[in-house]
Design a protein around this motif. Structure first.
Motif, PDB file in Angstrom:
ATOM      1  N   GLY A 115      87.659  22.232  21.012  1.00 13.95           N
ATOM      2  CA  GLY A 115      86.773  22.935  21.937  1.00 13.95           C
ATOM      3  C   GLY A 115      87.306  24.238  22.471  1.00 13.95           C
ATOM      4  N   HIS A 116      88.024  24.991  21.636  1.00 15.22           N
ATOM      5  CA  HIS A 116      88.587  26.269  22.068  1.00 15.22           C
ATOM      6  C   HIS A 116      87.657  27.447  21.767  1.00 15.22           C
ATOM      7  N   GLU A 117      86.528  27.171  21.123  1.00 13.62           N
ATOM      8  CA  GLU A 117      85.562  28.221  20.816  1.00 13.62           C
ATOM      9  C   GLU A 117      84.208  27.843  21.396  1.00 13.62           C
ATOM     10  N   LEU A 118      83.445  28.845  21.795  1.00  8.49           N
ATOM     11  CA  LEU A 118      82.133  28.606  22.380  1.00  8.49           C
ATOM     12  C   LEU A 118      81.190  27.983  21.359  1.00  8.49           C
ATOM     13  N   PRO A 119      80.313  27.074  21.798  1.00 10.75           N
ATOM     14  CA  PRO A 119      79.358  26.446  20.878  1.00 10.75           C
ATOM     15  C   PRO A 119      78.260  27.421  20.465  1.00 10.75           C
ATOM     16  N   GLU A 120      77.450  26.998  19.531  1.00 10.90           N
ATOM     17  CA  GLU A 120      76.418  27.852  18.942  1.00 10.90           C
ATOM     18  C   GLU A 120      75.470  28.446  19.982  1.00 10.90           C
ATOM     19  N   GLY A 121      75.062  27.665  20.967  1.00 12.54           N
ATOM     20  CA  GLY A 121      74.102  28.141  21.946  1.00 12.54           C
ATOM     21  C   GLY A 121      74.598  29.244  22.850  1.00 12.54           C
ATOM     22  N   VAL A 141      93.668  27.988  30.992  1.00 13.66           N
ATOM     23  CA  VAL A 141      93.960  28.982  29.961  1.00 13.66           C
ATOM     24  C   VAL A 141      92.915  28.917  28.847  1.00 13.66           C
ATOM     25  N   ILE A 142      92.575  27.703  28.421  1.00 14.51           N
ATOM     26  CA  ILE A 142      91.584  27.545  27.341  1.00 14.51           C
ATOM     27  C   ILE A 142      90.248  28.162  27.725  1.00 14.51           C
ATOM     28  N   SER A 143      89.743  27.812  28.909  1.00  9.05           N
ATOM     29  CA  SER A 143      88.415  28.310  29.301  1.00  9.05           C
ATOM     30  C   SER A 143      88.440  29.786  29.687  1.00  9.05           C
ATOM     31  N   ALA A 144      89.559  30.274  30.224  1.00  3.92           N
ATOM     32  CA  ALA A 144      89.660  31.703  30.533  1.00  3.92           C
ATOM     33  C   ALA A 144      89.601  32.523  29.250  1.00  3.92           C
ATOM     34  N   LYS A 145      90.245  32.036  28.191  1.00  2.00           N
ATOM     35  CA  LYS A 145      90.231  32.745  26.904  1.00  2.00           C
ATOM     36  C   LYS A 145      88.859  32.709  26.248  1.00  2.00           C
ATOM     37  N   THR A 198      89.620  39.986  26.027  1.00  2.03           N
ATOM     38  CA  THR A 198      89.152  40.047  24.644  1.00  2.03           C
ATOM     39  C   THR A 198      87.768  39.410  24.507  1.00  2.03           C
ATOM     40  N   ALA A 199      87.609  38.232  25.128  1.00  2.00           N
ATOM     41  CA  ALA A 199      86.321  37.542  25.062  1.00  2.00           C
ATOM     42  C   ALA A 199      85.222  38.360  25.725  1.00  2.00           C
ATOM     43  N   SER A 200      85.545  38.988  26.835  1.00  5.63           N
ATOM     44  CA  SER A 200      84.558  39.803  27.546  1.00  5.63           C
ATOM     45  C   SER A 200      84.128  41.003  26.716  1.00  5.63           C
ATOM     46  N   GLU A 201      85.069  41.650  26.047  1.00  2.12           N
ATOM     47  CA  GLU A 201      84.750  42.814  25.224  1.00  2.12           C
ATOM     48  C   GLU A 201      83.837  42.439  24.057  1.00  2.12           C
ATOM     49  N   GLU A 202      84.020  41.237  23.541  1.00  2.00           N
ATOM     50  CA  GLU A 202      83.221  40.797  22.398  1.00  2.00           C
ATOM     51  C   GLU A 202      81.756  40.584  22.752  1.00  2.00           C
TER      52      GLU A 202
END
Length: 380
Positions: free
Chosen positions: A147-153, A322-326, A359-363
């Protein structure tokens, strides 16, 4: 994550309303209607204020957990390590009330005993179920490695970019196809004269709550997990002509969770964690939150981090944060910053979380979305 309703843009001219509560689409940017929907659920942004000052920053080295007025949080005191984690606002059914229907963005009605203090969350899952479906046991290894990546929705199906968190603040849930479309694509569709139809499937948007509920109920009968979760939201808030019915909402969330709707696990986790209309059962809550977390829901990670922090398991709290912040979740970044000031997180851990968050915010950014942000939210 969403409940639905219809509303014209805050900037839309009242005279451009089509009689159904929605502004008419226009190719001119300054006349484009607002067709976004919103929902408030822990720890997403609430549309109406609570008794707490949700925007007040946490004191240095402290945590702030904004709970409903009916459940005030104890103030953090100097020297105590159990100060509540900040940044989370849960809008309970008691706070919403049966008659509450108006929010900043109108919502789309698309719709066990607590563990012992200090015990790791994976070990609290042995609590027996008191009612409904109890998810399977999740090991700590699975929990921390998945669960380190956001789901499809969490990505827009049109531009394919991840949507900034909280998703409901930056997107619209289409009641016809239940696709979550980012504000940039919503505005682009309105500017092309298609504001009164779905930006994704081009179906005409229903003009009233009953028509929307009819669409959702058809999907519920066909065992659509997203529709089932969304109908549960409508019963929880008592919106769109439905009476507030928490038992029915829990029943539908449980069904949606059994169908694979992981956000429903998150909602059930929140309900049982604070005891909102049900007997508080943190063991059961943690099971649900774990299942949402291993499928990429950052809000659940935040709650698990909160739980570990409150139980004195600071290393696990840091790992969840850390996981959710990233993944782009700001509350978790603020949480790890506060833990760093108290000595529970290292400088390297905070730097890792900060870099990942940036990084996540920029994406999530694009010229189209920046235009939509300026139009819909002004300077926000």
């Amino acid at each position: 994550m969403f409940v639905f309703g219809s509303a014209a843009a805050a900037k839309a001219d009242a005279g451009s309303d089509d009689g159904g509560g929605r502004g008419k689409a226009s190719s001119a940017t300054d006349e484009a209607p607002r067709f976004a929907f919103d929902a408030s659920f822990l720890p997403a942004v609430t549309a109406t204020p609570t008794a707490n000052d949700d925007h007040a920053p946490a004191a240095a080295g402290g945590f702030k957990f904004n709970v409903p007025p009916s459940q005030p949080a104890a103030a953090a005191t100097e020297g105590k390590d159990t100060a509540p984690l900040f940044g989370s606002t849960f809008k309970s059914s008691q706070e919403v009330g049966v008659g509450v229907k108006t929010q900043t963005k109108h919502e789309v009605a698309t719709d066990g005993g607590s563990g012992e203090q200090g015990a790791p969350i994976a070990m609290q899952s042995s609590v027996a179920s008191t009612a409904g479906h109890l998810p399977r046991f999740v090991t700590e290894e699975e929990l921390m490695s998945s669960g380190h990546e956001l789901p499809e929705g969490y990505s827009c199906p049109l531009c394919c970019l991840p949507i900034a968190l909280p998703v409901e603040k930056h997107s619209k849930l289409e009641p016809c196809c239940l696709k979550t479309v980012c504000d940039g694509c919503v505005l682009a569709s309105a500017k092309r004269g298609m504001g009164n139809m779905c930006a994704f499937c081009r179906t005409a948007t229903p003009d009233d709550d009953q028509a929307r509920l009819t669409l959702v109920r058809k999907r519920v009968h066909a065992k659509d997990p997203v529709a089932t979760k969304c109908l549960a939201n409508a019963y929880y808030y008592g919106n769109h002509g439905l009476q507030q019915d928490l038992p029915r909402a829990i029943e539908l969330w449980t069904e949606a969770a059994s169908l694979g709707e992981w956000n429903a696990h998150y909602r059930l986790g929140c309900i049982y964690y604070i005891g909102d209309g049900v007997e508080q059962n943190k063991g059961k809550a943690i099971r649900h939150l774990q299942h949402a977390a291993i499928h990429g829901f950052p809000e659940s990670r935040f709650m698990l981090g909160l739980h570990e922090y409150e139980n004195g398991n600071y290393e696990l709290a840091v790992q969840h944060s850390v996981i959710s912040a990233k993944m782009g979740y700001e509350d978790s970044l603020n949480g790890i910053k506060a833990m760093f000031t108290k000595g529970y997180a290292t400088k390297a851990q905070y730097a890792k979380a900060l870099k990942g968050y940036q990084t996540a915010s920029e994406e999530t950014k694009s010229p189209q979305r920046e235009e939509a942000k300026a139009y819909f939210n002004g300077s926000d």
